[in-house]
Design an enzyme around this catalytic site. Structure first.
Site, PDB file in Angstrom:
ATOM      1  N   LEU A 133      32.466   0.659  16.944  1.00  0.00           N
ATOM      2  CA  LEU A 133      32.511  -0.796  17.171  1.00  0.00           C
ATOM      3  C   LEU A 133      32.204  -1.159  18.620  1.00  0.00           C
ATOM      4  O   LEU A 133      32.749  -2.099  19.178  1.00  0.00           O
ATOM      5  CB  LEU A 133      33.868  -1.357  16.726  1.00  0.00           C
ATOM      6  CG  LEU A 133      34.184  -1.144  15.243  1.00  0.00           C
ATOM      7  CD1 LEU A 133      35.595  -1.598  14.904  1.00  0.00           C
ATOM      8  CD2 LEU A 133      33.176  -1.877  14.361  1.00  0.00           C
ATOM      9  N   VAL A 165      27.063   5.127  16.430  1.00  0.00           N
ATOM     10  CA  VAL A 165      27.711   5.903  17.497  1.00  0.00           C
ATOM     11  C   VAL A 165      26.599   6.575  18.301  1.00  0.00           C
ATOM     12  O   VAL A 165      25.466   6.667  17.825  1.00  0.00           O
ATOM     13  CB  VAL A 165      28.682   6.959  16.903  1.00  0.00           C
ATOM     14  CG1 VAL A 165      29.806   6.297  16.132  1.00  0.00           C
ATOM     15  CG2 VAL A 165      27.951   7.972  16.021  1.00  0.00           C
ATOM     16  N   ALA A 197      23.855   8.957  19.756  1.00  0.00           N
ATOM     17  CA  ALA A 197      23.107  10.033  19.092  1.00  0.00           C
ATOM     18  C   ALA A 197      23.570  11.398  19.588  1.00  0.00           C
ATOM     19  O   ALA A 197      24.115  11.517  20.682  1.00  0.00           O
ATOM     20  CB  ALA A 197      21.622   9.857  19.372  1.00  0.00           C
ATOM     21  N   ASN A 217      20.107   5.978  17.606  1.00  0.00           N
ATOM     22  CA  ASN A 217      18.782   6.504  17.970  1.00  0.00           C
ATOM     23  C   ASN A 217      18.768   8.024  17.836  1.00  0.00           C
ATOM     24  O   ASN A 217      18.518   8.747  18.794  1.00  0.00           O
ATOM     25  CB  ASN A 217      18.448   6.121  19.421  1.00  0.00           C
ATOM     26  CG  ASN A 217      17.757   4.772  19.513  1.00  0.00           C
ATOM     27  OD1 ASN A 217      17.100   4.320  18.571  1.00  0.00           O
ATOM     28  ND2 ASN A 217      17.901   4.120  20.646  1.00  0.00           N
ATOM     29  N   SER A 222      16.322  -2.065  16.325  1.00  0.00           N
ATOM     30  CA  SER A 222      15.854  -2.511  17.634  1.00  0.00           C
ATOM     31  C   SER A 222      16.187  -3.980  17.863  1.00  0.00           C
ATOM     32  O   SER A 222      16.227  -4.769  16.927  1.00  0.00           O
ATOM     33  CB  SER A 222      14.339  -2.329  17.757  1.00  0.00           C
ATOM     34  OG  SER A 222      13.930  -2.763  19.033  1.00  0.00           O
ATOM     35  N   GLY A 223      16.387  -4.287  19.126  1.00  0.00           N
ATOM     36  CA  GLY A 223      16.622  -5.680  19.496  1.00  0.00           C
ATOM     37  C   GLY A 223      17.786  -5.827  20.457  1.00  0.00           C
ATOM     38  O   GLY A 223      18.126  -6.945  20.851  1.00  0.00           O
ATOM     39  N   GLY A 224      18.391  -4.711  20.803  1.00  0.00           N
ATOM     40  CA  GLY A 224      19.507  -4.767  21.749  1.00  0.00           C
ATOM     41  C   GLY A 224      20.685  -5.532  21.178  1.00  0.00           C
ATOM     42  O   GLY A 224      20.773  -5.761  19.956  1.00  0.00           O
ATOM     43  N   LYS A 232      11.222   4.559  14.694  1.00  0.00           N
ATOM     44  CA  LYS A 232      11.978   3.938  15.796  1.00  0.00           C
ATOM     45  C   LYS A 232      11.702   4.674  17.115  1.00  0.00           C
ATOM     46  O   LYS A 232      11.580   4.052  18.175  1.00  0.00           O
ATOM     47  CB  LYS A 232      13.480   3.920  15.480  1.00  0.00           C
ATOM     48  CG  LYS A 232      14.358   3.429  16.628  1.00  0.00           C
ATOM     49  CD  LYS A 232      13.983   2.012  17.053  1.00  0.00           C
ATOM     50  CE  LYS A 232      14.829   1.322  18.071  1.00  0.00           C
ATOM     51  NZ  LYS A 232      15.404   1.994  19.162  1.00  0.00           N
ATOM     52  N   HIS A 283       8.439   3.503  18.296  1.00  0.00           N
ATOM     53  CA  HIS A 283       8.660   2.145  18.803  1.00  0.00           C
ATOM     54  C   HIS A 283       9.122   2.236  20.260  1.00  0.00           C
ATOM     55  O   HIS A 283       8.641   1.519  21.139  1.00  0.00           O
ATOM     56  CB  HIS A 283       9.706   1.432  17.938  1.00  0.00           C
ATOM     57  CG  HIS A 283      10.315   0.202  18.546  1.00  0.00           C
ATOM     58  ND1 HIS A 283      11.254   0.262  19.558  1.00  0.00           N
ATOM     59  CD2 HIS A 283      10.124  -1.123  18.296  1.00  0.00           C
ATOM     60  CE1 HIS A 283      11.604  -0.965  19.909  1.00  0.00           C
ATOM     61  NE2 HIS A 283      10.939  -1.828  19.149  1.00  0.00           N
ATOM     62  N   ASN A 284      10.058   3.130  20.522  1.00  0.00           N
ATOM     63  CA  ASN A 284      10.576   3.260  21.881  1.00  0.00           C
ATOM     64  C   ASN A 284       9.534   3.825  22.849  1.00  0.00           C
ATOM     65  O   ASN A 284       9.501   3.439  24.011  1.00  0.00           O
ATOM     66  CB  ASN A 284      11.834   4.138  21.891  1.00  0.00           C
ATOM     67  CG  ASN A 284      13.057   3.366  21.433  1.00  0.00           C
ATOM     68  OD1 ASN A 284      12.931   2.398  20.687  1.00  0.00           O
ATOM     69  ND2 ASN A 284      14.224   3.785  21.853  1.00  0.00           N
ATOM     70  N   GLU A 290       7.592   0.988  23.760  1.00  0.00           N
ATOM     71  CA  GLU A 290       8.450   0.187  24.657  1.00  0.00           C
ATOM     72  C   GLU A 290       8.370   0.722  26.099  1.00  0.00           C
ATOM     73  O   GLU A 290       8.181  -0.049  27.052  1.00  0.00           O
ATOM     74  CB  GLU A 290       9.885   0.252  24.120  1.00  0.00           C
ATOM     75  CG  GLU A 290      10.963  -0.335  25.015  1.00  0.00           C
ATOM     76  CD  GLU A 290      12.374  -0.076  24.437  1.00  0.00           C
ATOM     77  OE1 GLU A 290      12.590  -0.361  23.249  1.00  0.00           O
ATOM     78  OE2 GLU A 290      13.244   0.413  25.177  1.00  0.00           O
ATOM     79  N   ARG A 326     -14.527  28.942  27.363  1.00  0.00           N
ATOM     80  CA  ARG A 326     -13.606  29.730  26.536  1.00  0.00           C
ATOM     81  C   ARG A 326     -14.316  30.954  25.953  1.00  0.00           C
ATOM     82  O   ARG A 326     -13.780  32.050  25.875  1.00  0.00           O
ATOM     83  CB  ARG A 326     -13.023  28.879  25.404  1.00  0.00           C
ATOM     84  CG  ARG A 326     -12.093  27.757  25.880  1.00  0.00           C
ATOM     85  CD  ARG A 326     -11.559  26.927  24.712  1.00  0.00           C
ATOM     86  NE  ARG A 326     -10.658  27.666  23.868  1.00  0.00           N
ATOM     87  CZ  ARG A 326     -10.876  27.958  22.593  1.00  0.00           C
ATOM     88  NH1 ARG A 326     -11.990  27.548  22.006  1.00  0.00           N
ATOM     89  NH2 ARG A 326      -9.997  28.655  21.904  1.00  0.00           N
ATOM     90  N   HIS A 329     -13.904  33.297  22.643  1.00  0.00           N
ATOM     91  CA  HIS A 329     -13.177  32.461  21.681  1.00  0.00           C
ATOM     92  C   HIS A 329     -14.100  31.763  20.680  1.00  0.00           C
ATOM     93  O   HIS A 329     -13.625  30.998  19.850  1.00  0.00           O
ATOM     94  CB  HIS A 329     -12.333  31.418  22.439  1.00  0.00           C
ATOM     95  CG  HIS A 329     -11.230  32.051  23.244  1.00  0.00           C
ATOM     96  ND1 HIS A 329     -10.243  32.796  22.666  1.00  0.00           N
ATOM     97  CD2 HIS A 329     -10.992  32.062  24.575  1.00  0.00           C
ATOM     98  CE1 HIS A 329      -9.418  33.242  23.617  1.00  0.00           C
ATOM     99  NE2 HIS A 329      -9.863  32.815  24.790  1.00  0.00           N
TER     100      HIS A 329
HETATM  101  C1  6PG Z   1      15.805  -1.077  21.195  1.00  0.00           C
HETATM  102  C2  6PG Z   1      15.838  -0.137  22.377  1.00  0.00           C
HETATM  103  C3  6PG Z   1      17.041   0.692  22.448  1.00  0.00           C
HETATM  104  C4  6PG Z   1      17.017   1.752  23.531  1.00  0.00           C
HETATM  105  C5  6PG Z   1      17.073   1.257  24.913  1.00  0.00           C
HETATM  106  C6  6PG Z   1      17.298   2.361  25.926  1.00  0.00           C
HETATM  107  O1  6PG Z   1      14.839  -0.967  20.459  1.00  0.00           O
HETATM  108  O2  6PG Z   1      16.711  -1.901  21.026  1.00  0.00           O
HETATM  109  O3  6PG Z   1      14.737   0.730  22.283  1.00  0.00           O
HETATM  110  O4  6PG Z   1      17.171   1.340  21.208  1.00  0.00           O
HETATM  111  O5  6PG Z   1      18.133   2.538  23.344  1.00  0.00           O
HETATM  112  O6  6PG Z   1      16.024   0.456  25.248  1.00  0.00           O
HETATM  113  O7  6PG Z   1      16.225   3.144  26.201  1.00  0.00           O
HETATM  114  P1  6PG Z   1      16.196   4.008  27.536  1.00  0.00           P
HETATM  115  O8  6PG Z   1      17.597   4.103  28.071  1.00  0.00           O
HETATM  116  O9  6PG Z   1      15.681   5.355  27.155  1.00  0.00           O
HETATM  117  O10 6PG Z   1      15.318   3.267  28.483  1.00  0.00           O
END
Ligand code: 6PG
Length: 471
Positions: free
Chosen positions: A12, A75, A77, A103, A129-131, A183, A186-187, A190, A445, A451
């Site tokens: 939580l 929780v 990873a 994650n 994702s989305g914080g 995901k 995605h990161n 990001e 090579r 090779h």
């Molecule tokens: C998301 C983010 C999130 C991620 C942070 C931290 O999609 O909401 O990707 O899952 O944990 O952005 O990433 P770093 O600490 O590796 O920068």
């Protein structure tokens, strides 16, 4: 207890609590468990409107859930996930479900799925994702694995997810650990988008001499156009935040050493294993790691200085910089999606890139105006080999490449470190080079290691006697 809960959340912290509050807002009977009494108290305070209460005893929590049980984990990873699962197993019945929404590394998810299926427990991994804000009011979610379990939580996920044009930003990603894999990528995207934005800021500040207000205004203007995205919004807003301690802007007193939790690195590692290059994502991982050598950088900056020339036409450069940023943004997505195409084949994930780009349009950190174009590109051509192969994106690329070349050329000539912007351009050039220099690599090579090589004019495998075939 007669009235049992539909879903229970373990963990939580901010993400778990917010997602639970979001579910309660949407009318679902949910509860939570956390070992930490402060977390339970916070849940109770924030969830007053729904009379949301959590459990401090795992057995009571499990008994409070309707059958088959839906247990979601949020929780950290790693080992903690395994520890929680170990505690849960003796309390669960066959047919119950565990959804890991952290994650987690996709290989851990594969292992956990097979271990749990042997015990008759449905398991699936889901990237969220989305914080904090996303979890509370609408995230983008990437669930993969056991479809029975997914169907049992589908209505909850669809209700709490972000919506774009009425479409929920959640879809069944595919079998196995595909949810966590997507995901992770995605990161990776990001990380790369954050790095190209950082390099753009650096050029605005050090190349053009813009102050924080001008940088704010430039990002604001750009965010009103085709560059519109969540990460640019956040970046823009950073430049208006003042710092009480120094009396200046907060950004100017933040140390330039970046940390990470590993998902970007994992993306790069997998890309190497799959031999599917994602150089701009790799550069963004490297940049965070290089940033840690602060004292070395300070010493080398003094020992190896490089004077930068003034930009002749700042207004023109600003226009070109917007083009370079847009081009690099397309490239970040292109590399990530290309990796997904390869992974789908390799791991039999059955990924649908149209649906993935659709659910990334809202709720997640990489949501952007551009994703609508990307979604349309895959809708038009589901088996698109690469984003650069889409005809409407090609029209855009032809328009923005000349300006991008000017920006990258100027930065390199003047000693500004822009590894991600530069790598996006060289990646593009590598992919549009029909006859590359790699015939020489093959010759080398074969020369020193026998090779072998293939010929352009005849089928088969060849080896040459390089020392005696001199003309
Ligand atoms: C998301 C983010 C999130 C991620 C942070 C931290 O999609 O909401 O990707 O899952 O944990 O952005 O990433 P770093 O600490 O590796 O920068």
């Amino acid at each position: 207890m007669n009235n049992k809960y539909t879903l229970g959340m373990i963990g939580l912290g901010t993400m778990g609590r917010n997602l639970l509050l979001n579910m309660a807002d949407n009318g679902f009977a949910v509860t939570g468990y956390d070992k930490d009494a402060r977390m339970l108290q916070k849940l109770e305070e924030d969830g007053k409107a729904h009379n949301l209460k959590g459990f401090a005893v795992l057995e009571d929590f499990i008994q409070s859930l309707e059958l088959p049980r839906r247990v979601m984990l949020l929780v950290p990873a790693g080992q903690i996930v395994d520890n929680v699962i170990k505690e849960l197993i003796p309390l669960l019945d066959k047919g119950d479900m565990i959804i890991d929404s952290g994650n987690s590394h996709f290989t851990d998810t594969s292992r956990r799925a097979s271990e749990l299926s042997e015990q008759g427990i449905h398991f699936f991994g889901m990237g969220i994702s989305g914080g904090e804000e996303g979890a509370r009011f609408g995230p983008s979610m990437m669930p993969g694995g056991d479809k029975t379990a997914y169907n049992a939580v589908k209505p909850i996920l669809e209700a709490v997810s972000a919506k774009v044009n009425g479409d929920p930003c959640v879809t069944y990603i595919g079998p196995g650990a595909s949810g966590h894999f997507v995901k992770m990528v995605h990161n990776g995207i990001e990380y790369a988008m954050m790095q190209i934005l950082a390099e753009t800021y650096y050029l605005l500040k050090n190349g053009m001499g813009y102050d924080n207000e001008q940088i704010y205004n430039t990002f604001k203007k750009w965010n009103e156009g085709r560059l519109q995205c969540f990460l640019l919004e956040v970046t823009r807003d950073i430049f208006k935040v003042k710092d009480e301690k120094s009396g200046g802007y907060l950004i100017d007193v933040i140390k330039d050493e970046a940390k990470s939790k590993g998902t970007g690195k994992w993306t790069s590692q997998v890309s190497m294993d799959l031999q599917l290059p994602i150089p701009t994502i790799n550069e963004s991982v490297s940049c965070r790691d290089l940033s840690k050598f602060k004292s070395l950088r300070v010493a080398l900056a003094a020992a190896l200085p490089h004077a930068a020339e003034k930009i002749d036409n700042p207004a023109e450069f600003e226009v070109q910089l917007e083009q370079a940023l847009y081009f690099s943004m397309i490239t970040c997505y292109a590399q990530g999606l290309h990796l997904l195409t390869q992974a789908s084949e390799e791991f039999k994930y059955e990924l649908n890139l149209q649906e993935i780009s659709q659910i990334w349009r809202g709720g997640c950190i990489i949501r952007a105006e551009l994703l609508e174009d990307i979604y349309q590109a895959y809708k038009k051509q589901p088996d698109l080999a690469h984003l650069y192969a889409d005809a409407s994106l090609q029209t855009k690329l032809n328009e923005i490449i000349p300006g991008t070349r000017k920006v990258v050329g100027h930065a390199i000539q003047n000693g500004f470190a822009i590894p991600a912007l530069a790598s996006a351009l060289t990646y593009y050039d590598s992919l549009r080079t029909a006859n590359s220099a790699l015939n020489l690599t093959q010759a080398q090579r074969d020369f020193f290691g026998a090779h072998t090589f293939e010929r352009t004019d005849e089928a088969g495998i060849f080896h040459a006697d390089w020392n005696s075939n001199n003309l």
